[in-house]
Each structure stands twice: as structure tokens, then as C-alpha cells.
Design a protein around this motif. Structure first.
Motif, PDB file in Angstrom:
ATOM      1  N   VAL A   1       0.853  -1.202   0.000  1.00 29.65           N
ATOM      2  CA  VAL A   1       0.000   0.000   0.000  1.00 29.65           C
ATOM      3  C   VAL A   1       0.875   1.233   0.000  1.00 29.65           C
ATOM      4  CG1 VAL A   1      -1.722   1.268   1.312  1.00 29.65           C
ATOM      5  CG2 VAL A   1      -1.892  -1.218   1.094  1.00 29.65           C
ATOM      6  N   ALA A   2       1.994   1.192   0.713  1.00 30.10           N
ATOM      7  CA  ALA A   2       2.900   2.352   0.731  1.00 30.10           C
ATOM      8  C   ALA A   2       3.465   2.604  -0.661  1.00 30.10           C
ATOM      9  CB  ALA A   2       4.028   2.105   1.740  1.00 30.10           C
ATOM     10  N   ASP A   3       3.812   1.516  -1.357  1.00 27.61           N
ATOM     11  CA  ASP A   3       4.308   1.701  -2.716  1.00 27.61           C
ATOM     12  C   ASP A   3       3.226   2.285  -3.622  1.00 27.61           C
ATOM     13  OD1 ASP A   3       6.726   0.697  -1.916  1.00 27.61           O
ATOM     14  OD2 ASP A   3       6.270  -1.375  -2.548  1.00 27.61           O
ATOM     15  N   LYS A   4       1.995   1.822  -3.420  1.00 28.38           N
ATOM     16  CA  LYS A   4       0.900   2.376  -4.220  1.00 28.38           C
ATOM     17  C   LYS A   4       0.711   3.849  -3.918  1.00 28.38           C
ATOM     18  CE  LYS A   4      -2.486   1.778  -7.133  1.00 28.38           C
ATOM     19  NZ  LYS A   4      -2.204   1.374  -8.524  1.00 28.38           N
ATOM     20  N   ALA A   5       0.916   4.214  -2.712  1.00 26.16           N
ATOM     21  CA  ALA A   5       0.807   5.632  -2.342  1.00 26.16           C
ATOM     22  C   ALA A   5       1.915   6.431  -3.012  1.00 26.16           C
ATOM     23  CB  ALA A   5       0.873   5.780  -0.818  1.00 26.16           C
ATOM     24  N   GLY A   6       3.129   5.825  -3.098  1.00 28.71           N
ATOM     25  CA  GLY A   6       4.233   6.520  -3.777  1.00 28.71           C
ATOM     26  C   GLY A   6       3.897   6.765  -5.231  1.00 28.71           C
TER      27      GLY A   6
ATOM     28  N   GLY B   1       0.945   6.963  -6.606  1.00 28.92           N
ATOM     29  CA  GLY B   1      -0.112   7.982  -6.685  1.00 28.92           C
ATOM     30  C   GLY B   1       0.430   9.378  -6.470  1.00 28.92           C
ATOM     31  N   ALA B   2       1.410   9.496  -5.620  1.00 27.67           N
ATOM     32  CA  ALA B   2       2.006  10.813  -5.399  1.00 27.67           C
ATOM     33  C   ALA B   2       2.734  11.274  -6.649  1.00 27.67           C
ATOM     34  CB  ALA B   2       2.961  10.739  -4.201  1.00 27.67           C
ATOM     35  N   ASP B   3       3.401  10.353  -7.305  1.00 31.60           N
ATOM     36  CA  ASP B   3       4.088  10.736  -8.540  1.00 31.60           C
ATOM     37  C   ASP B   3       3.092  11.223  -9.588  1.00 31.60           C
ATOM     38  OD1 ASP B   3       6.445  10.046  -7.340  1.00 31.60           O
ATOM     39  OD2 ASP B   3       6.503   8.010  -8.199  1.00 31.60           O
ATOM     40  N   ARG B   4       2.009  10.530  -9.744  1.00 34.31           N
ATOM     41  CA  ARG B   4       1.001  10.949 -10.711  1.00 34.31           C
ATOM     42  C   ARG B   4       0.457  12.331 -10.390  1.00 34.31           C
ATOM     43  NH1 ARG B   4      -4.307  10.993 -10.949  1.00 34.31           N
ATOM     44  NH2 ARG B   4      -4.446  10.025  -8.910  1.00 34.31           N
TER      45      ARG B   4
END
Lengths: 422, 148
Positions: free
Chosen positions: A349-354, A356-359
Motif C-alpha cells: 500500500v505504501a508503494d501504491k501511495a508513492g 499515486g504521489a508521482d502521478r
């Protein structure tokens, strides 16, 4: 009169009343006023005492009829026996004591009554008062039984008020006591101060009989009624029972305040008790009533609330200010619910958050720079020109027209040469 | 496994919300170490809860407000129109208000939507540096409570 009662029973009592009622008005003697004791025609206390002493000193003068009639010989009968009418009253079972009493003035019409007669009158007065009270309380045929069963209040009341009524020969008074009638205090003590006979003395000195004793008589525990009752008992009168020792003055309050003072069962007046009570509730030195219902409270009744002694003191406000507390509790509750439902914590989930932040950052970096947007200042369609023929257009028109004319001339000239050449 | 919220995680999220993307990239690289990212999604969820609570609890939380905000967020951060699930966004906001306690949203949708809505909320608040620090402190406090 005791003789009459014993011989005739309750009927005699009724007849006595009737006889009293049938008496002519001329035979009735007005009651002696309380403030004129011993006046001519009215026996005084001293006279009655002397008469009673004289009566006791010569018991042998009593006629045999009285002795055989019963044990209840009283001074009035004894002295009354000297009078013809009194003797007839004593000997006749149908006659009433009222007749014997009222006959005395008749016999004394030639002159004022002597002391003995006055004593007789006063002595018989007290006895009659009790007797008449008894007879009045028993207007029915029950006689003494009802007198005993009638209750202490009724007996006591009629004992005091009815006695004077019978003396006056006014039977109506038995039902309606008059305030002008002499009280028991003025009558009964005269007969009881000096016991007339040894039996009377014994009765006076003896302890008070208990209620419902075999003697059939009941004596009040205290008061002058007690003495009067004992006197009447000893003198042959069947005393109305006064177990409670209550008197007419206790009930009616019309016949002397002194009697009321001696009432054994005197009930205290609540108002007097409150007034005399040393216990007073106070609040800050003020009576409790003034605190609860202060004088002039209506003047400031339109005021709302109380003034704060210290306006800066906000103690107690927190009690009413529970909105913030409730909001905090509500926020914590919602936070806990949200955490349980939407908290997802893991490396993935943390990687998914990363990502999403990039997008988001890409979108944010491509955002247009801030500036003013282009806006049309003029109208979208230009207006049509309304100007006239100008010089340029005229020259242009002239040139065009000249060129067209020259070409036309050349055309026709060439056609003419061809026709001439062919 | 629940990890405590670290200063690096807080600084990383703060750099993202402040628009310091270079700083964010540097801090995010530091979180690439094994186990360093643990707790970071919790910090994002706590920050989203704090921001949504400020916005809708104190400033109005009607359905119209929620729908309008979700539409605004999609117009700004969903160029393709399929990157933000409007239903998931509304469910998350309603959950902050206490109207929803259960959901079947997957983890990727939840964390992506939370981060997108958190970014939109903070941009709308136009926090100053100090206000943002205070906001992050409260978010970390809440995250610490959740991780305890």
C-alpha cells in the motif's frame, strides 16, 4: 328531686320538665345577676352557706316522707318540707322539684325570704341544675340510663346551663342556654363548699370514684363539677356522669372563663402555641417567613435572574458548556470507526501511495502558469461601411471603363478588316 | 505489522503537500529502505481524516458539499476520468463524518483516493508553512494513536 326521680324513673323527669313548662310566668323568678349576689330576692353565697349549715344542723325536721322516699335527702328537700308546697312535692312522686322550688317564693310573697329559705333556694338551685341537666339530657323515657349513656359532653353541658334554666322555669333554655344565666361557678360551689350531711362530707373527702363503679354514678376527676357531682350524689341526686370532666363552658364557652381555665382536657389553641413557642426558625437572623416570603417581593418580581457576585467567576459554566466535550467524544468515535474501516498499512500500500504521489505531482507540475486569460474587447462582426463614392473608386471605374471601351473599338475594327480582306 | 510514524514519513508527506516535489523525491528515496515505509499509509489516512474533518465537520458536511468537492477533485487530478472513483471518494468522506463504517473498497483504491483527496483538501486550505506544520503534527498524533 332525687326522690321524684327514683320513684318515677325517667317519666318523672319528663313530667318535671312539663310541669316546669306549665308554670305561670308570674311564678318564675329571674335568675340573679352575677354581679348582684345577695340582692333582695336572690340568695347570696353567704346566705346559702348559712342555710346549708342550718339545714344540716336540724335533720330531724325532715318529714318522714323524705326519709322513706330514699337516701338522697338534700337540704332543699329538708328545708323545703317546711313549706306546704315543698312537702307536697316531696311526697308526690309525680310532682317535680321545680314546683317545690318555685313554690317557695309563693310562700314568701308576704315578705322577703329569710336566710333559711335563701339557703334552700341556693342549695336546691345547684341540685336542680344537675338534676335538670340530667332530665333535659333525657327527654326520652330512658332517664338515667340515657343520662349516663348520653356522653360526658352532653351531660356536662346541661349540667351547667340546664341548671339555671330549670331554676328560671324556662324549659326552652335547656336547648338554648342564655348567657345571662348564673354560671355553675356561682351556683354549684355554694352547695359544695360546705357538705351538708355526714354522707356529703364523706363523699367530699373520699377519693374520686372510678368510672363505671357499681354505684352507677360517675364523677369527673377534677373541677368544681366534681364537687357538685359528689354533692348531688350524696344528697340523693342521681348525678349525670361526667367521666371526662368536661363542662358546658368547655363546649360553649359562654359560662365563665374561670371554668374554662380549669378544664382538665383543655386542648391548646394552635395559634397560641405557635405564638408562645420559643422555637423560631431563622435564617441569617431573619425569621424564616421573611426569607421565604419577603415583604415587597412583588416589586422586583419582574427581574430576571440574580446578579453575579463576581462577574469574573465562571464556575459552573462548564456544566452547561458540554458541546465541546461532546464534539470531542464524537470526533474520537468517528476516528476509531474510520481507522477500523479504511486504515490499510502495508509495504504494498505504501508503494501504491508513492505511485499515486508521482502521478499527482506530474499533474501539478503541468498546470498552466498563472496569468490573464485572453478576452475579446470588440464585437465579433465588423459593421458595414456607409461612406460615399471616393476618388480612388472613381479613377478605378474610369480606367476600367476606358479599357473596356478601347477593347471594344479594337474588336470592331478587326472585324471590319477581315470582312474587307475576304 | 504496524510501524510507528517516523519523522521521515512526516517530512515526506509534508513535502508532497507543500509542493516541494524535489524534496519529496529525495525523502521518498530514503523511505525505500526495507521497513521504512511501514506506517506511511496510516499517516496518509490520519492526515486525510484530519483534513476532511476540518473541511466538512466544521465547515459544512452536507451531501451537496461532499459531491461538489469530489467533482472538483476529479476535475483537477483525474485527466482521464478513471483515476478517481467518485463513489470511493464519497464513501471515504462520509466515513470521516461517521455516516459509513464499513466498506468493500480494495486497498489500492482506498490509498489512492485518500492521497488524492488529501492533496486537494490541503491545496484548498492554502496552508502556510506554520499551519501545515501544525496540521502535520495533529495528523501524526492521530496516526500514532491508531498505530498504538
Amino acid at each position: 328531686m332525687g326522690i321524684d326521680r327514683r320513684s318515677t324513673g325517667s317519666n318523672a323527669n319528663t313530667e318535671n320538665i312539663e310541669n316546669t313548662e306549665n308554670k305561670p310566668a308570674t311564678e318564675r323568678r329571674p335568675p340573679p345577676p352575677p354581679d348582684r349576689p345577695g340582692e333582695e330576692g336572690f340568695p347570696s353565697r353567704a346566705d346559702s352557706r348559712r342555710g346549708a349549715a342550718a339545714a344540716n344542723s336540724k335533720p330531724e325536721t325532715a318529714p318522714p316522707a323524705q326519709e322513706t322516699a330514699g337516701e338522697q335527702n338534700d337540704a332543699s328537700l329538708e328545708t323545703g318540707s317546711d313549706k306546704p308546697a315543698a312537702s307536697r312535692s316531696a311526697q308526690s312522686s309525680e310532682s317535680s322539684d321545680e314546683n317545690s322550688v318555685t313554690d317557695k317564693p309563693t310562700g314568701a310573697e308576704s315578705g322577703p325570704p329569710n336566710k333559711t329559705e335563701r339557703a334552700d333556694v341556693s342549695t336546691a338551685e345547684g341540685l336542680r341544675s344537675a338534676e335538670t341537666a340530667t332530665s333535659e339530657s333525657t327527654h326520652t323515657d330512658s332517664g338515667m340510663r340515657q343520662a349516663k349513656n348520653a356522653g360526658p359532653e352532653a351531660e356536662g353541658s346541661r349540667d351547667a346551663s340546664g341548671g339555671s334554666a330549670s331554676f328560671e322555669g324556662k324549659p326552652q333554655i335547656t336547648d338554648k342556654p342564655e348567657t345571662t344565666a348564673p354560671t355553675r361557678e356561682q351556683k354549684l360551689p355554694e352547695t359544695s363548699d360546705v357538705p351538708h350531711r355526714p354522707a356529703d362530707r364523706k363523699a367530699a373527702e373520699a377519693p374520686l370514684p372510678e368510672r363505671d363503679q357499681p354505684g352507677g354514678t360517675e364523677a369527673p376527676p377534677t373541677g368544681r363539677h366534681d364537687t357538685a357531682s359528689r354533692t348531688m350524689e350524696a344528697s340523693g341526686g342521681t348525678t349525670a356522669a361526667q367521666p371526662e370532666g368536661r363542662s358546658t363552658s368547655e363546649r360553649t364557652g359562654e359560662h365563665g372563663g374561670a371554668m374554662a381555665v380549669e378544664k382538665p382536657n383543655d386542648k391548646p389553641d394552635p395559634a397560641a402555641v405557635v405564638a408562645k413557642s420559643p422555637l423560631q426558625l431563622t435564617v441569617d437572623g431573619k425569621p424564616l417567613r421573611e426569607v421565604l416570603d419577603p415583604v415587597g417581593a412583588a416589586a422586583w418580581s419582574n427581574e430576571i435572574g440574580d446578579e453575579l457576585s463576581d462577574p469574573a467567576d465562571r464556575a459552573g459554566d462548564r456544566v452547561a458548556n458540554t458541546k465541546d466535550d461532546n464534539a470531542e467524544k464524537d470526533r474520537k468515535s468517528r476516528a476509531e470507526a474510520f481507522r477500523g474501516a479504511f486504515r490499510r498499512d502495508s509495504e504494498k500500500v505504501a508503494d501504491k501511495a508513492g505511485k499515486g504521489a508521482d502521478r499527482l505531482q506530474d499533474i501539478l507540475t503541468r498546470r498552466p502558469p498563472p496569468g490573464h486569460q485572453e478576452a475579446r474587447t470588440g464585437p465579433d462582426v465588423a459593421p458595414a461601411p456607409h461612406q460615399g463614392l471616393d476618388t480612388g473608386s472613381a479613377i478605378t471605374t474610369a480606367l476600367v471603363t476606358g479599357a473596356l471601351i478601347g477593347e471594344g473599338i479594337r474588336f470592331f475594327h478587326r472585324r471590319l478588316k477581315e470582312q474587307k480582306g475576304t | 505489522m504496524t510501524m510507528a510514524i517516523t519523522d521521515s514519513q512526516v517530512a515526506t508527506l509534508r513535502a508532497h503537500l507543500a509542493g516541494n516535489f524535489d524534496e519529496y523525491q529525495r525523502l521518498w528515496a530514503d523511505l525505500a529502505r526495507p521497513g521504512a515505509k511501514g506506517g506511511y499509509p496510516t499517516l496518509i489516512a490520519a492526515a486525510f481524516f484530519e483534513a476532511a474533518d476540518r473541511r466538512f465537520t466544521k465547515g459544512g458536511g452536507t451531501d451537496t458539499d461532499v459531491i461538489a468537492f469530489v467533482g472538483s477533485a476529479r476535475s483537477r487530478f483525474d485527466e482521464k476520468g478513471d483515476e478517481i472513483d467518485p463513489h470511493a471518494a464519497e464513501v471515504l468522506i462520509r466515513a470521516v463524518l461517521g455516516d459509513v463504517t464499513e466498506t468493500d473498497l480494495d486497498d489500492d483504491t482506498v490509498i489512492t483516493t485518500q492521497l488524492t483527496l488529501l492533496t486537494a483538501l490541503v491545496l484548498d486550505e492554502q496552508f502556510s508553512g506554520e499551519q501545515l506544520d501544525k496540521f502535520m503534527a495533529e495528523a501524526r498524533k492521530l496516526a500514532d494513536e491508531w498505530t498504538d
